[in-house]
Design a protein around this motif. Sequence first.
Motif, mmCIF file in Angstrom:
data_model
loop_
_atom_site.group_PDB
_atom_site.id
_atom_site.type_symbol
_atom_site.label_atom_id
_atom_site.label_comp_id
_atom_site.label_asym_id
_atom_site.label_seq_id
_atom_site.Cartn_x
_atom_site.Cartn_y
_atom_site.Cartn_z
ATOM 1 N N VAL A 21 12.683 32.126 -52.725
ATOM 2 C CA VAL A 21 13.262 31.648 -51.472
ATOM 3 C C VAL A 21 12.109 31.360 -50.531
ATOM 4 O O VAL A 21 11.250 32.218 -50.320
ATOM 5 C CB VAL A 21 14.205 32.706 -50.853
ATOM 6 C CG1 VAL A 21 14.724 32.238 -49.506
ATOM 7 C CG2 VAL A 21 15.348 33.022 -51.799
ATOM 8 N N SER A 22 12.088 30.172 -49.960
ATOM 9 C CA SER A 22 11.021 29.807 -49.026
ATOM 10 C C SER A 22 11.580 29.643 -47.617
ATOM 11 O O SER A 22 12.574 28.942 -47.423
ATOM 12 C CB SER A 22 10.359 28.494 -49.441
ATOM 13 O OG SER A 22 9.450 28.070 -48.432
ATOM 14 N N ILE A 23 10.921 30.310 -46.655
ATOM 15 C CA ILE A 23 11.255 30.089 -45.249
ATOM 16 C C ILE A 23 10.107 29.350 -44.549
ATOM 17 O O ILE A 23 10.013 29.377 -43.323
ATOM 18 C CB ILE A 23 11.608 31.411 -44.516
ATOM 19 C CG1 ILE A 23 10.416 32.356 -44.445
ATOM 20 C CG2 ILE A 23 12.821 32.070 -45.165
ATOM 21 C CD1 ILE A 23 10.622 33.536 -43.512
ATOM 22 N N CYS A 24 9.261 28.705 -45.325
ATOM 23 C CA CYS A 24 8.088 28.005 -44.797
ATOM 24 C C CYS A 24 8.466 26.602 -44.338
ATOM 25 O O CYS A 24 8.869 25.765 -45.153
ATOM 26 C CB CYS A 24 6.997 27.931 -45.851
ATOM 27 S SG CYS A 24 6.399 29.540 -46.349
ATOM 28 N N ALA A 25 8.324 26.352 -43.068
ATOM 29 C CA ALA A 25 8.641 25.044 -42.499
ATOM 30 C C ALA A 25 7.768 23.965 -43.126
ATOM 31 O O ALA A 25 6.583 24.173 -43.378
ATOM 32 C CB ALA A 25 8.440 25.066 -40.985
ATOM 33 N N GLY A 26 8.391 22.813 -43.381
ATOM 34 C CA GLY A 26 7.642 21.658 -43.846
ATOM 35 C C GLY A 26 7.451 21.569 -45.349
ATOM 36 O O GLY A 26 7.055 20.528 -45.850
ATOM 37 N N TRP A 27 7.717 22.629 -46.064
ATOM 38 C CA TRP A 27 7.555 22.622 -47.516
ATOM 39 C C TRP A 27 8.903 22.357 -48.174
ATOM 40 O O TRP A 27 9.781 23.214 -48.146
ATOM 41 C CB TRP A 27 6.988 23.954 -48.007
ATOM 42 C CG TRP A 27 5.514 24.050 -47.867
ATOM 43 C CD1 TRP A 27 4.822 24.388 -46.741
ATOM 44 C CD2 TRP A 27 4.552 23.793 -48.882
ATOM 45 N NE1 TRP A 27 3.478 24.364 -47.005
ATOM 46 C CE2 TRP A 27 3.274 24.006 -48.310
ATOM 47 C CE3 TRP A 27 4.632 23.416 -50.210
ATOM 48 C CZ2 TRP A 27 2.103 23.837 -49.035
ATOM 49 C CZ3 TRP A 27 3.453 23.257 -50.928
ATOM 50 C CH2 TRP A 27 2.214 23.469 -50.338
ATOM 51 N N THR A 28 9.043 21.183 -48.768
ATOM 52 C CA THR A 28 10.287 20.849 -49.454
ATOM 53 C C THR A 28 10.355 21.598 -50.783
ATOM 54 O O THR A 28 9.335 22.050 -51.310
ATOM 55 C CB THR A 28 10.379 19.336 -49.733
ATOM 56 O OG1 THR A 28 9.325 18.984 -50.652
ATOM 57 C CG2 THR A 28 10.273 18.521 -48.447
ATOM 58 N N MET A 29 11.561 21.668 -51.318
ATOM 59 C CA MET A 29 11.700 22.292 -52.638
ATOM 60 C C MET A 29 10.952 21.480 -53.691
ATOM 61 O O MET A 29 10.367 22.050 -54.611
ATOM 62 C CB MET A 29 13.175 22.463 -52.991
ATOM 63 C CG MET A 29 13.844 23.556 -52.175
ATOM 64 S SD MET A 29 15.477 24.049 -52.770
ATOM 65 C CE MET A 29 16.360 22.513 -52.747
ATOM 66 N N ALA A 30 10.920 20.164 -53.544
ATOM 67 C CA ALA A 30 10.192 19.327 -54.504
ATOM 68 C C ALA A 30 8.696 19.636 -54.466
ATOM 69 O O ALA A 30 8.045 19.708 -55.515
ATOM 70 C CB ALA A 30 10.441 17.850 -54.215
ATOM 71 N N ALA A 31 8.143 19.831 -53.268
ATOM 72 C CA ALA A 31 6.714 20.141 -53.144
ATOM 73 C C ALA A 31 6.404 21.511 -53.743
ATOM 74 O O ALA A 31 5.381 21.695 -54.414
ATOM 75 C CB ALA A 31 6.289 20.093 -51.682
ATOM 76 N N ILE A 32 7.289 22.473 -53.515
ATOM 77 C CA ILE A 32 7.094 23.811 -54.087
ATOM 78 C C ILE A 32 7.222 23.741 -55.607
ATOM 79 O O ILE A 32 6.406 24.302 -56.329
ATOM 80 C CB ILE A 32 8.087 24.819 -53.475
ATOM 81 C CG1 ILE A 32 7.776 25.017 -51.987
ATOM 82 C CG2 ILE A 32 8.036 26.153 -54.222
ATOM 83 C CD1 ILE A 32 8.833 25.805 -51.228
ATOM 84 N N ARG A 33 8.243 23.051 -56.077
ATOM 85 C CA ARG A 33 8.466 22.915 -57.525
ATOM 86 C C ARG A 33 7.261 22.256 -58.194
ATOM 87 O O ARG A 33 6.815 22.684 -59.256
ATOM 88 C CB ARG A 33 9.730 22.094 -57.782
ATOM 89 C CG ARG A 33 10.131 22.018 -59.242
ATOM 90 C CD ARG A 33 11.472 21.318 -59.449
ATOM 91 N NE ARG A 33 12.558 22.085 -58.854
ATOM 92 C CZ ARG A 33 13.216 21.732 -57.739
ATOM 93 N NH1 ARG A 33 12.911 20.612 -57.096
ATOM 94 N NH2 ARG A 33 14.182 22.477 -57.270
ATOM 95 N N GLU A 34 6.727 21.227 -57.568
ATOM 96 C CA GLU A 34 5.553 20.543 -58.121
ATOM 97 C C GLU A 34 4.377 21.502 -58.224
ATOM 98 O O GLU A 34 3.655 21.520 -59.218
ATOM 99 C CB GLU A 34 5.181 19.345 -57.244
ATOM 100 C CG GLU A 34 3.995 18.568 -57.759
ATOM 101 C CD GLU A 34 3.669 17.388 -56.866
ATOM 102 O OE1 GLU A 34 2.468 17.126 -56.677
ATOM 103 O OE2 GLU A 34 4.599 16.737 -56.361
ATOM 104 N N ARG A 35 4.185 22.320 -57.206
ATOM 105 C CA ARG A 35 3.070 23.273 -57.178
ATOM 106 C C ARG A 35 3.259 24.373 -58.223
ATOM 107 O O ARG A 35 2.286 24.854 -58.796
ATOM 108 C CB ARG A 35 3.006 23.880 -55.783
ATOM 109 C CG ARG A 35 1.674 24.318 -55.287
ATOM 110 C CD ARG A 35 0.735 23.119 -55.083
ATOM 111 N NE ARG A 35 -0.523 23.544 -54.532
ATOM 112 C CZ ARG A 35 -0.933 23.224 -53.324
ATOM 113 N NH1 ARG A 35 -0.200 22.469 -52.542
ATOM 114 N NH2 ARG A 35 -2.097 23.650 -52.906
ATOM 115 N N LEU A 36 4.523 24.763 -58.464
ATOM 116 C CA LEU A 36 4.795 25.849 -59.413
ATOM 117 C C LEU A 36 5.020 25.371 -60.843
ATOM 118 O O LEU A 36 5.096 26.182 -61.755
ATOM 119 C CB LEU A 36 6.024 26.655 -58.959
ATOM 120 C CG LEU A 36 5.864 27.455 -57.684
ATOM 121 C CD1 LEU A 36 7.161 28.176 -57.343
ATOM 122 C CD2 LEU A 36 4.717 28.454 -57.803
ATOM 123 N N GLY A 37 5.174 24.088 -61.039
ATOM 124 C CA GLY A 37 5.375 23.577 -62.380
ATOM 125 C C GLY A 37 6.835 23.475 -62.788
ATOM 126 O O GLY A 37 7.146 23.213 -63.931
ATOM 127 N N GLY A 38 7.754 23.707 -61.882
ATOM 128 C CA GLY A 38 9.154 23.435 -62.136
ATOM 129 C C GLY A 38 9.997 24.522 -62.752
ATOM 130 O O GLY A 38 11.186 24.332 -62.954
#
Length: 190
Positions: A94-111
């Motif tokens: 769960v992300s409460i970080c402003a400005g970080w989309t789920m797509a950007a997080i997913r890309e960084r984590l590898g999906g």
Amino acid sequence: MKNERLTLIGGGNMAEAILRGILESSVAEPGSVTVCEISPERRETLSRRYAVSCTDSSAQAIEASSMTMLAVKPDVLGGVLDENRQHLADKAVVSICAGWTMAAIRERLGGSARLLRVMPNTPAMVGEGMSVLSADHTLRDDEAAYAHSIFSALGRVLSLPEKYFDAVTAVSGSGPAYVYLFIEALADGG
């Protein structure tokens, strides 16, 4: 979720509001929560106030959790994701970080992580918050229900498609701070 274990990565003001809310409302017990925080003083404060486990090892905290909440400043989230990519694989995040989309997080984590984006606001610190949860999440039903219970402990909860999160961040997320400044200016002027 039965036997849920929550890890908060970051121990700042919003993380503390979440801790206070979930512990006071019995959504979680102190023994089921771990906070990963880099500041030794902050770890000591949170541990003393809430009787939760605190560590500076994100890997250790994540491995022991069933859900990890990213509660760091947006400018450091990239490093946190890079450092913990393998530990967050196949986890509820769960992300409460402003400005970080789920797509950007997913890309960084590898999906492979299951994701939910949430925008809480500062009135959560007094149990009067408004948290908007992304309706486009990829959590399992039990994980989504647990996340909903966490944010319900801080005030009201609404689900919206993530495409509205820029507006949510501007109005609901930041709006209370502007109103507070306005009220403070009125008081100072008076």
